[in-house]
Design a protein around this motif. Sequence first.
Motif, mmCIF file in Angstrom:
data_model
loop_
_atom_site.group_PDB
_atom_site.id
_atom_site.type_symbol
_atom_site.label_atom_id
_atom_site.label_comp_id
_atom_site.label_asym_id
_atom_site.label_seq_id
_atom_site.Cartn_x
_atom_site.Cartn_y
_atom_site.Cartn_z
ATOM 1 N N UNK A 34 1.515 0.916 2.903
ATOM 2 C CA UNK A 34 1.011 2.001 2.062
ATOM 3 C C UNK A 34 1.353 3.350 2.641
ATOM 4 N N UNK A 35 1.283 3.464 3.931
ATOM 5 C CA UNK A 35 1.636 4.727 4.570
ATOM 6 C C UNK A 35 3.096 5.048 4.291
ATOM 7 N N UNK A 36 3.957 4.043 4.476
ATOM 8 C CA UNK A 36 5.387 4.271 4.241
ATOM 9 C C UNK A 36 5.639 4.678 2.799
ATOM 10 N N UNK A 37 4.985 4.005 1.883
ATOM 11 C CA UNK A 37 5.275 4.322 0.488
ATOM 12 C C UNK A 37 4.667 5.672 0.096
ATOM 13 N N UNK A 38 3.516 6.017 0.679
ATOM 14 C CA UNK A 38 2.946 7.341 0.409
ATOM 15 C C UNK A 38 3.931 8.430 0.821
ATOM 16 N N UNK A 39 4.469 8.279 2.028
ATOM 17 C CA UNK A 39 5.402 9.288 2.510
ATOM 18 C C UNK A 39 6.621 9.371 1.613
ATOM 19 N N UNK A 40 7.165 8.222 1.275
ATOM 20 C CA UNK A 40 8.384 8.235 0.485
ATOM 21 C C UNK A 40 8.159 8.776 -0.921
ATOM 22 N N UNK A 41 7.056 8.347 -1.534
ATOM 23 C CA UNK A 41 6.832 8.800 -2.907
ATOM 24 C C UNK A 41 6.371 10.255 -2.964
ATOM 25 N N UNK A 42 5.883 10.756 -1.865
ATOM 26 C CA UNK A 42 5.595 12.190 -1.831
ATOM 27 C C UNK A 42 6.898 12.966 -1.983
ATOM 28 N N UNK A 43 7.949 12.424 -1.422
ATOM 29 C CA UNK A 43 9.236 13.076 -1.539
ATOM 30 C C UNK A 43 9.857 12.823 -2.906
ATOM 31 N N UNK A 44 9.870 11.583 -3.264
ATOM 32 C CA UNK A 44 10.480 11.250 -4.555
ATOM 33 C C UNK A 44 9.670 10.175 -5.251
ATOM 34 N N UNK A 45 8.989 10.540 -6.321
ATOM 35 C CA UNK A 45 8.198 9.529 -7.024
ATOM 36 C C UNK A 45 9.113 8.470 -7.624
ATOM 37 N N UNK A 46 8.542 7.264 -7.667
ATOM 38 C CA UNK A 46 9.364 6.198 -8.231
ATOM 39 C C UNK A 46 8.831 5.829 -9.586
ATOM 40 N N UNK A 47 9.679 6.008 -10.539
ATOM 41 C CA UNK A 47 9.276 5.593 -11.862
ATOM 42 C C UNK A 47 9.993 4.289 -12.118
ATOM 43 N N UNK A 48 9.250 3.227 -12.134
ATOM 44 C CA UNK A 48 9.894 1.922 -12.224
ATOM 45 C C UNK A 48 10.617 1.673 -13.518
ATOM 46 N N UNK A 49 10.407 2.596 -14.400
ATOM 47 C CA UNK A 49 11.050 2.463 -15.702
ATOM 48 C C UNK A 49 12.550 2.698 -15.638
ATOM 49 N N UNK A 50 12.948 3.902 -15.957
ATOM 50 C CA UNK A 50 14.384 4.068 -16.131
ATOM 51 C C UNK A 50 15.058 5.118 -15.270
ATOM 52 N N UNK A 51 14.292 5.916 -14.559
ATOM 53 C CA UNK A 51 15.002 6.892 -13.714
ATOM 54 C C UNK A 51 15.567 6.172 -12.508
ATOM 55 N N UNK A 52 16.852 6.035 -12.502
ATOM 56 C CA UNK A 52 17.436 5.266 -11.427
ATOM 57 C C UNK A 52 17.754 6.060 -10.189
ATOM 58 N N UNK A 53 17.483 7.355 -10.234
ATOM 59 C CA UNK A 53 17.881 8.135 -9.068
ATOM 60 C C UNK A 53 17.090 7.744 -7.828
#
Lengths: 547, 595
Positions: free
Chosen positions: A231-250
Amino acid sequence: MTSHYGNYDHTKSPLATYIWGHRLRTGQHWIEYMVEFLSVISGFDYQLGQGLKGHPNVKVEYRLPKRLGLRRFIFYDQREKNRNPYDDHAVQELHKRLSSRVCGIDSHSDQIAIDQVRSLLRSFSVVEGNRSWYAKTLFPVHEEFLLWEGQRSRSAKLTTPLLTPDLDLNELDPDNLDRGMEFTTRNFFARGGEIYYLILSAGTEKQPDYRMFIGKRLRELLTEHNRILGQIASTIDTTWQPRDNGHTNSAFITGSLGWIPQRDCALYQQVAEDLVTFLQNNLDSLECLELLAHLIGFHIICYIYHHANPHIDRPALIVDLLGAHDGGVLRNQSAASLREQEDRQLRRAKDFVTERVREWATDQLEGPILLDHLEQETKNYFQLGQTRAKAEYNKTLKELGQSYQIERDRERLLKAYSEGLFKALEGELRKNFLGIHRKIGQAIGLIAPIKGPKPRFVLGDTLLKTLVMANLKPDDTLPFGEFLERLYARYGIIIGPGESRTAQVMERLRINEEYFSRNRDALRERMRRAGLLIEYSDTTAIVRRVQ
Amino acid sequence: MSIIRNPFVDYLNKYTTASPDHEAAFDEFVAHTPPPPSGPLRFQTKVEKFLRIRFAESRPPSIILTGNAGDGKTFLCRQIIQIFTARHIDDWEELVEEPLERHGIRLYVIKDLSELSEEEGRSVLNRLEQTLNSESSDRYLIAANEGRLRDLLTRVQTPKLTESIKTQLQYGIESGSTSLVVIDLTKVTTSAFVPETLRWMTSNIHWQVCTDCPIIERCPLHYNVRTLRDERVVRRVQFLYDLLEHLDIHVTVRDMLIHLAFTLTGNQSCPELQRLDAEDADRHHLVYYENIWGGSENSPFRRKASVVQHLDRLQIGKHSIFEIDDFIINGGDHPDQTIVHAQLFTPAVDLDFKRFEQERRAYIEGGAEKQTGEETQAFLEWLPHCRRKLFFESPDEQQANELITFRYLNTYRQLLTNKHKPTDSIRHRLILGLNRAFARLYLTFDDILYVTSQYLHSAEQPRPLVRLEIPANGIGLSIDDREEQAFDRRWADLYIHFSPPPELHLRWTKDALKPQRWRLNLLVFEYLLRLADGGTFNVLADECELSIRSLKDRLLSEFAHETTNTRIRFFVAEQQQYVLKTIYLDEKGIIRAGG
């Protein structure tokens, strides 16, 4: 050509690829085989058998988050050798954003808190050394720690438009700052993990329950342990770039698999069996991953040795457990046995070239036409990259052309051509492939010494424990003699007199049986000290896997 | 000069040349070789007593004896048969199918389960299972190696038998068990029989012949006999065997007999000794306190006898201890010490008569001009020899024990004999030692046990993650001496107990978590206390590491569960010590760190 498994695409390839699939390469660190493999299988949602083009109901590409934010946060610092203003800025920006997500306890400042989190995450670094921050990777204590090899592209097109003097970096969003990061370099994630994925998929084609079990256990291993760290790792990463599991592939990377030869190879099934047996454990997750890395390394070596000599059922690997105590006899033989495995790889490569040349040399062609034809086929098939090798090759061609005028000996022509061609390809093979088995072997405790003369086969304690766990189910026992037989039958490992006789090694090398007896006793004692074996009497020793 | 030859010497030498590998051969030797005039060696063992009593009952139990080759399984079988039918057995094979009969009970005897084929073995076990299920008049007496027995059990359907065997092998004989008794002879402490053995071997009867021998005063063998009659020396030999017990090394009775015979004779014969005497050869190395370590470097005996290999690792006498070497060379400061020295180092065959004293005087009185480097070296070569002599013969046992590299042996033994209740101090030091062994860091905490796991190949400083914390009041020491056992046992077992940490009780209600216990042998005990007292991760680590790792695995798999983790705890170096840090996520998902 034997049948392939995977996406075989008929493009020009290095020599090793034709024999060992696409692909294995020396640059890959031993732990990275596991990291890449876990990334791939997680990218296929923990399902084996995916990634095959042209199959219905199958995901063709694996997909995983870039995790650039996390990676930069952990690895980009003052010591970084490849600094870049974008990254400098990106890190600062991330730290700013994190101050609302990370707080100090008990009057410690937020900055101290951030530093502490960072140093904890960094303690899981697998490779530091000379690599740039985007090529460093983490031990996969959780799925969120899976970092894929990246590279800042030097391509001018991508960076120039942005680098203007009046550009305010603060105006840029993550996508722009991250622009120019590529994930297709594959120097370190050289596809060894994909190969392992393919091996397992091929080996479980007829065993859907194995597939399910492996997928399930790996998912558990990577998502149900160390959750806070994840959770810590994903918090840090998504703070930088949110992940939209839908269609934004960036925020995501995708990749597709290569291929392996001989789809019905029995070895692949054996690898899958080993993994299934091994995964029936409830070890601490870090320990499990440590052993898994050893197992994968071991399997890759078995794979290399098998395809170097596909017509025999197993190689002959004489393992030296006596070390300093044997007066060097067994040690020398073990070293010779290791050299032989390497020689076989070269020989197979050479035979492969010879076979191809013969295939191309259809009957009606003669003389200079034949030579031209061969040259053309070669150009379409092999990569003659290096200039010096290519120059030599061209020289050989010319000489052959001339000598044929005189001798008109077709056989000799073909033979000389094959040799010349192999020579031109050999350099690349040695540089990029031949050292793999040693590199992995030394890291996992199969080959010693790491630095020094006469490398030979050994069995380190961790590897021993791993092999026991891959061959015995929990709480199973096996008499020691049968364990040795099994090691020989499955992997070609020769330790005691029984196996050395079966492998006909004793007569051939004329080693006294006593050496192998002592070798076997040494293994027994090691396993006893490691708790892997109980000696009930002078003659009965039972190997056990305690769980 | 007539040649005197003592037949008892030859008898003892037959022991040492009998190969430890051939159990059958040894048994035959013991059974058929005519015993020496004084009668054969017979121990009064608890096991035998127990078996005699049980077999005298009208409805005796079936018996399974397990143990190593040389633990006396065949011997005991013979005794039981004697009790049962007063027959002397030569053909064991017929007994498998044709039972012995007495008072309506039929006894089937299987001297060695391993000698039967797989099918025969399974059949025997099946038949035995049946007798447990019904009122049968069949009984079985089976001797087996535990490994073979367990292996065979996996291939038959004998639930009652399997259960009984496994329970008894783990916990000992069930009190009140009537139908099946399983005795594991490897649990017998062989050291209990050392004094009796030596007493028999040195008994006057066997050595009468020597009184007429011309070389008796100069004979090393006779020196050995005289000295090994001394109760104090006997106790020291027993002490060595106790040490092996503490290190979990089980020596079979047979191996002990062979070893002690060799200790006495060094495999020398009377004619050989008389020849050496005639040549005035140096015989000081044939003394018992050299033989006991196996004799010379290359002797075949050393390679065969595992006892010797184990004793060798104790390295007694090989290292210099200043006070002891000083005493040996200089004779001690006080007058009483000088007297002790004189008594200890009286000229005798083991010191090549006067040579040691002469060389010693030359060494301490001669200056640089008088002694060559060679002479100094030659004298100093006496030291290991003298240290060993001192180990067995010195009246100051405490000083002699300095030669053993185990610093905590006394503490360990005191705990085992329950002389002191395990103190808090020892408990805390063991916790500290475990903390350091688990984390591989010099932690300073001894009030909580931190069970850690870490990524071992970190390219940076590793941070051990704390998976489990057990407070000191959940950790205890206990002694288990299993007094009710049917066999001789000199020493109890020392255990450390771990209770499941309190938070687990709250969350995990499905199955009650059992406390875990772990046996501490001397090696691990020493390792942990050394770590606690500031020692390095030393040579002992090699041997203990894996055992400690398996304890860690067990604690983690029994007590640590993912759902109980709401935070990450790990160690960080800070200002010259290691500190415990915490990182957690609060209810809003904010990462909290720094504490």
